[in-house]
Scaffold this motif. Structure first.
Motif, PDB file in Angstrom:
ATOM      1  N   GLN A  38      15.942  33.243   9.404  1.00 39.42           N
ATOM      2  CA  GLN A  38      16.955  34.089   9.050  1.00 39.42           C
ATOM      3  C   GLN A  38      17.607  34.884   7.641  1.00 39.42           C
ATOM      4  O   GLN A  38      18.563  34.706   7.058  1.00 39.42           O
ATOM      5  N   PRO A  39      17.518  36.220   7.992  1.00 41.07           N
ATOM      6  CA  PRO A  39      17.261  36.694   6.887  1.00 41.07           C
ATOM      7  C   PRO A  39      18.235  37.044   6.461  1.00 41.07           C
ATOM      8  O   PRO A  39      18.690  37.941   5.327  1.00 41.07           O
ATOM      9  N   LYS A  40      18.830  37.769   7.197  1.00 46.08           N
ATOM     10  CA  LYS A  40      20.662  37.784   6.733  1.00 46.08           C
ATOM     11  C   LYS A  40      21.608  36.685   6.175  1.00 46.08           C
ATOM     12  O   LYS A  40      23.132  36.459   6.253  1.00 46.08           O
ATOM     13  N   LEU A  41      21.324  35.635   6.517  1.00 42.73           N
ATOM     14  CA  LEU A  41      21.440  34.088   5.782  1.00 42.73           C
ATOM     15  C   LEU A  41      22.408  34.291   4.552  1.00 42.73           C
ATOM     16  O   LEU A  41      21.579  34.511   4.071  1.00 42.73           O
ATOM     17  N   GLN A  42      23.670  34.260   4.432  1.00 42.90           N
ATOM     18  CA  GLN A  42      23.984  34.268   2.670  1.00 42.90           C
ATOM     19  C   GLN A  42      23.827  32.788   2.161  1.00 42.90           C
ATOM     20  O   GLN A  42      23.439  31.513   2.956  1.00 42.90           O
ATOM     21  N   LEU A  43      23.761  33.201   0.992  1.00 39.67           N
ATOM     22  CA  LEU A  43      22.798  31.879  -0.040  1.00 39.67           C
ATOM     23  C   LEU A  43      24.229  30.620   0.450  1.00 39.67           C
ATOM     24  O   LEU A  43      23.732  29.388   0.851  1.00 39.67           O
ATOM     25  N   VAL A 310      39.600  48.245   7.922  1.00 37.92           N
ATOM     26  CA  VAL A 310      39.565  47.254   8.797  1.00 37.92           C
ATOM     27  C   VAL A 310      38.455  46.695  10.028  1.00 37.92           C
ATOM     28  O   VAL A 310      38.537  48.355  11.041  1.00 37.92           O
ATOM     29  N   GLN A 311      37.706  45.842  10.185  1.00 33.33           N
ATOM     30  CA  GLN A 311      36.532  45.954  11.230  1.00 33.33           C
ATOM     31  C   GLN A 311      35.959  44.799  11.535  1.00 33.33           C
ATOM     32  O   GLN A 311      35.506  43.479  10.366  1.00 33.33           O
ATOM     33  N   ALA A 312      35.865  44.922  12.725  1.00 32.79           N
ATOM     34  CA  ALA A 312      35.473  42.977  13.311  1.00 32.79           C
ATOM     35  C   ALA A 312      33.988  43.311  12.945  1.00 32.79           C
ATOM     36  O   ALA A 312      34.151  44.007  13.798  1.00 32.79           O
ATOM     37  N   ALA A 313      32.663  41.882  12.714  1.00 32.16           N
ATOM     38  CA  ALA A 313      31.858  41.933  12.394  1.00 32.16           C
ATOM     39  C   ALA A 313      31.374  40.916  12.673  1.00 32.16           C
ATOM     40  O   ALA A 313      31.277  40.171  11.552  1.00 32.16           O
ATOM     41  N   GLY A 314      30.070  40.562  13.490  1.00 33.75           N
ATOM     42  CA  GLY A 314      29.425  39.571  12.532  1.00 33.75           C
ATOM     43  C   GLY A 314      30.300  37.766  12.535  1.00 33.75           C
ATOM     44  O   GLY A 314      29.948  37.512  11.407  1.00 33.75           O
ATOM     45  N   GLY A 315      31.099  37.912  13.674  1.00 36.97           N
ATOM     46  CA  GLY A 315      31.946  36.682  12.886  1.00 36.97           C
ATOM     47  C   GLY A 315      33.325  36.795  11.909  1.00 36.97           C
ATOM     48  O   GLY A 315      33.504  35.622  11.756  1.00 36.97           O
ATOM     49  N   TRP A 316      33.145  37.831  11.143  1.00 39.71           N
ATOM     50  CA  TRP A 316      34.323  38.144   9.954  1.00 39.71           C
ATOM     51  C   TRP A 316      35.307  39.137  10.409  1.00 39.71           C
ATOM     52  O   TRP A 316      34.935  40.471  11.083  1.00 39.71           O
ATOM     53  N   VAL A 319      37.911  44.275   5.493  1.00 33.43           N
ATOM     54  CA  VAL A 319      38.046  45.340   4.602  1.00 33.43           C
ATOM     55  C   VAL A 319      37.216  46.057   4.013  1.00 33.43           C
ATOM     56  O   VAL A 319      36.526  44.861   3.435  1.00 33.43           O
ATOM     57  N   LEU A 320      37.058  47.188   4.300  1.00 37.37           N
ATOM     58  CA  LEU A 320      35.601  47.256   4.543  1.00 37.37           C
ATOM     59  C   LEU A 320      35.752  49.169   3.068  1.00 37.37           C
ATOM     60  O   LEU A 320      35.688  50.088   3.930  1.00 37.37           O
ATOM     61  N   ASP A 321      36.410  48.704   2.311  1.00 40.69           N
ATOM     62  CA  ASP A 321      36.966  49.867   1.053  1.00 40.69           C
ATOM     63  C   ASP A 321      36.055  49.913   0.446  1.00 40.69           C
ATOM     64  O   ASP A 321      35.164  49.127  -0.181  1.00 40.69           O
ATOM     65  N   PRO A 322      35.827  50.725  -0.693  1.00 36.61           N
ATOM     66  CA  PRO A 322      34.938  51.226  -1.768  1.00 36.61           C
ATOM     67  C   PRO A 322      34.832  50.165  -2.426  1.00 36.61           C
ATOM     68  O   PRO A 322      33.598  49.602  -2.959  1.00 36.61           O
ATOM     69  N   GLU A 323      36.194  50.220  -2.684  1.00 35.58           N
ATOM     70  CA  GLU A 323      36.217  49.009  -4.266  1.00 35.58           C
ATOM     71  C   GLU A 323      36.766  47.932  -4.282  1.00 35.58           C
ATOM     72  O   GLU A 323      36.993  47.125  -4.793  1.00 35.58           O
ATOM     73  N   PHE A 324      36.900  47.797  -2.759  1.00 33.21           N
ATOM     74  CA  PHE A 324      36.912  46.298  -2.431  1.00 33.21           C
ATOM     75  C   PHE A 324      37.120  45.884  -0.551  1.00 33.21           C
ATOM     76  O   PHE A 324      37.696  46.950  -0.116  1.00 33.21           O
ATOM     77  N   ASN A 325      36.564  44.373  -0.836  1.00 33.97           N
ATOM     78  CA  ASN A 325      35.619  44.023   0.508  1.00 33.97           C
ATOM     79  C   ASN A 325      36.783  42.708   0.508  1.00 33.97           C
ATOM     80  O   ASN A 325      37.054  41.883  -0.200  1.00 33.97           O
ATOM     81  N   LEU A 326      37.140  42.584   1.608  1.00 35.95           N
ATOM     82  CA  LEU A 326      37.737  41.390   2.323  1.00 35.95           C
ATOM     83  C   LEU A 326      36.787  40.404   3.521  1.00 35.95           C
ATOM     84  O   LEU A 326      37.652  41.682   4.818  1.00 35.95           O
ATOM     85  N   HIS A 327      36.706  39.578   3.580  1.00 35.89           N
ATOM     86  CA  HIS A 327      35.486  38.877   4.264  1.00 35.89           C
ATOM     87  C   HIS A 327      36.289  37.705   5.116  1.00 35.89           C
ATOM     88  O   HIS A 327      36.353  36.787   4.537  1.00 35.89           O
ATOM     89  N   LEU A 328      36.765  37.726   6.077  1.00 38.61           N
ATOM     90  CA  LEU A 328      38.023  36.963   6.997  1.00 38.61           C
ATOM     91  C   LEU A 328      37.135  36.241   7.706  1.00 38.61           C
ATOM     92  O   LEU A 328      37.032  36.190   8.938  1.00 38.61           O
ATOM     93  N   ARG A 329      36.800  34.780   8.044  1.00 37.97           N
ATOM     94  CA  ARG A 329      35.832  34.000   9.155  1.00 37.97           C
ATOM     95  C   ARG A 329      37.291  33.208   9.860  1.00 37.97           C
ATOM     96  O   ARG A 329      37.376  32.469  10.381  1.00 37.97           O
ATOM     97  N   ASP A 330      38.331  34.197  10.249  1.00 40.59           N
ATOM     98  CA  ASP A 330      39.648  34.488  11.016  1.00 40.59           C
ATOM     99  C   ASP A 330      39.318  33.716  12.193  1.00 40.59           C
ATOM    100  O   ASP A 330      40.251  32.855  12.265  1.00 40.59           O
ATOM    101  N   GLN A 331      37.762  33.057  12.460  1.00 39.24           N
ATOM    102  CA  GLN A 331      38.295  32.418  14.285  1.00 39.24           C
ATOM    103  C   GLN A 331      37.973  30.701  13.373  1.00 39.24           C
ATOM    104  O   GLN A 331      38.094  29.572  14.663  1.00 39.24           O
TER     105      GLN A 331
END
Length: 393
Positions: A38-43, A310-316, A319-331
């Motif tokens: 799983q090469p994309k798995l976060q630490l 704003v965008q849903a992707a990969g179970g999250w 918010v994908l803005d240049p200077e601000f990202n917010l990732h929520l596992r809302d499920q």
């Protein structure tokens, strides 16, 4: 050997290592095998899969990509104070189900500003706040609140990023090995500052052994019947500032989500857990200025401003803005609430363990009421059982 044969052999080796007993393969070997799968798995997720703390897993790289920094009661504060010299950085704060990433320059306080606004009648609170100031980070682009007593381990990490360019970061962890906060250097001018900081705070012992404490069991809530609900609601209605809310919880010995159940009539309205999507979509569509608070027991990070993409992707939900990202596992969200305290409306979302993941406020000018557009938008959020509009971006 053909490329697909090499890949097959590598995958077979990875699966073999993964299926070995823990004692038969080192943590480094098991981590390499997992990354091959799983090469994309976060630490953080890799650590959970391997049943170790994130700090333990990062320490595997000591001597290669990781340098262990000094420990001590005041060391994290001093490193963060020195980190003000890094210039443009990306500050990352997370919990189990949310990540907030903000790129910018931290504001540095003038010496006399460190005690401005402190409550002279609450000396203990005053002292605690002074202990948790690192010379800046209050307001501005990088807006942080620290609880340094929970910080334990610090590392400097230099490794290739996704584009092959070296990334440099300072990564901090609590006594349980959970991430407290991370700072990534984002300018060439910050590189020599980073290198000097790492050299100065380098731990003379570069071993990977950490004394990580087991996670504490979550304290059971006080039974509702043991709470003086009438007095609690009276105290809630007497709040003059939302910052007094934590003191209210402590005074009555209730958890944050329990307080939502016991709140005065009309002070709290439950909303659907996935209402967070509509909140962010509408904030983007209406170009509302909002505040997002996300943190853990060591650090809280605050974003203030407008969101756009704003965008849903990969179970999250993101918010994908240049200077601000917010990732929520809302499920993983279990509940959400629109809350009215001291004339201010906020929205909070909790996970399945009753832990606060993220909260939102409307940005308002000092001594002025909150924007009616924010109040109206929160009032329209879907209630439990109602359909939540899907993200359109």
């Amino acid at each position: 050997m053909k490329a697909h044969h090499r890949f097959a052999l590598a995958l077979a080796g990875a699966l073999l290592l993964t299926n070995l007993p823990a004692h038969a393969a080192s943590l480094a070997e098991r981590y390499d095998a997992l990354r091959a799968e799983q090469p994309k798995l976060q630490l953080r997720d890799a650590a959970r899969t391997l049943n170790v703390s994130e700090a333990n897993l990062l320490a595997v790289g000591i001597g290669k990509t990781v340098t262990r920094l000094q420990e001590g009661e005041n060391v994290p504060r001093e490193i963060m104070r020195r980190a003000l010299d890094l210039g443009t950085v990306m500050a990352l704060t997370r919990n189990d189900n949310g990540v907030l990433e903000r790129t910018g320059v931290a504001t540095r306080l003038k010496p006399q500003e460190e005690i401005v606004g402190l409550d002279a009648d609450k000396e203990k609170e005053r002292e605690a706040r002074l202990r948790n100031i690192a010379g800046g980070y209050l307001g501005g682009e990088i807006d942080l609140r620290f609880t340094f007593k929970n910080w334990k381990y610090a590392f400097a990490v230099v490794q290739p990023g996704k584009d092959g360019v070296l990334t440099r970061s300072l990564q901090f962890f609590d006594t349980h090995g959970n991430a407290a906060h991370k700072i990534y250097v984002k300018s060439e001018a910050g590189v020599p500052v980073f290198d000097k900081l790492v050299a100065e705070f380098r731990n003379p012992v570069q071993g990977a052994e950490l004394k990580v404490a087991p996670a504490s069991a979550r304290a059971a809530e006080k039974p509702d019947s043991a709470v003086d609900i009438k007095e609690f609601q009276l105290a809630w209605n007497e709040l003059t500032d939302v910052h007094q809310f934590n003191r209210l919880l402590s005074e009555f010995g209730v958890s944050r989500e329990q307080a939502m159940r016991l709140a005065p009539a009309s002070a709290v309205q439950r909303v659907a857990p996935l209402a967070v999507r509509q909140l962010l979509e509408e904030s983007a569509r209406q170009k509302l200025d909002i505040m997002a608070f996300l943190g853990n027991e060591s650090t809280i990070q605050i974003f203030s401003g407008k969101v756009n993409k704003v965008q849903a992707a990969g179970g999250w939900f993101n918010v994908l803005d240049p200077e601000f990202n917010l990732h929520l596992r809302d499920q993983a969200f279990n509940s959400g609430y629109v809350i009215k305290r001291a004339g201010v409306t906020s929205v909070e979302f909790f996970d399945q363990n009753g832990e606060l993941v993220v909260s939102f406020f409307g940005v308002r000018e000092r001594n002025k009421p909150q924007p009616q557009s924010w109040v109206d938008m929160t009032a329209a959020l879907p209630k439990p059982g109602n359909a939540v509009r899907q993200a359109s971006r």
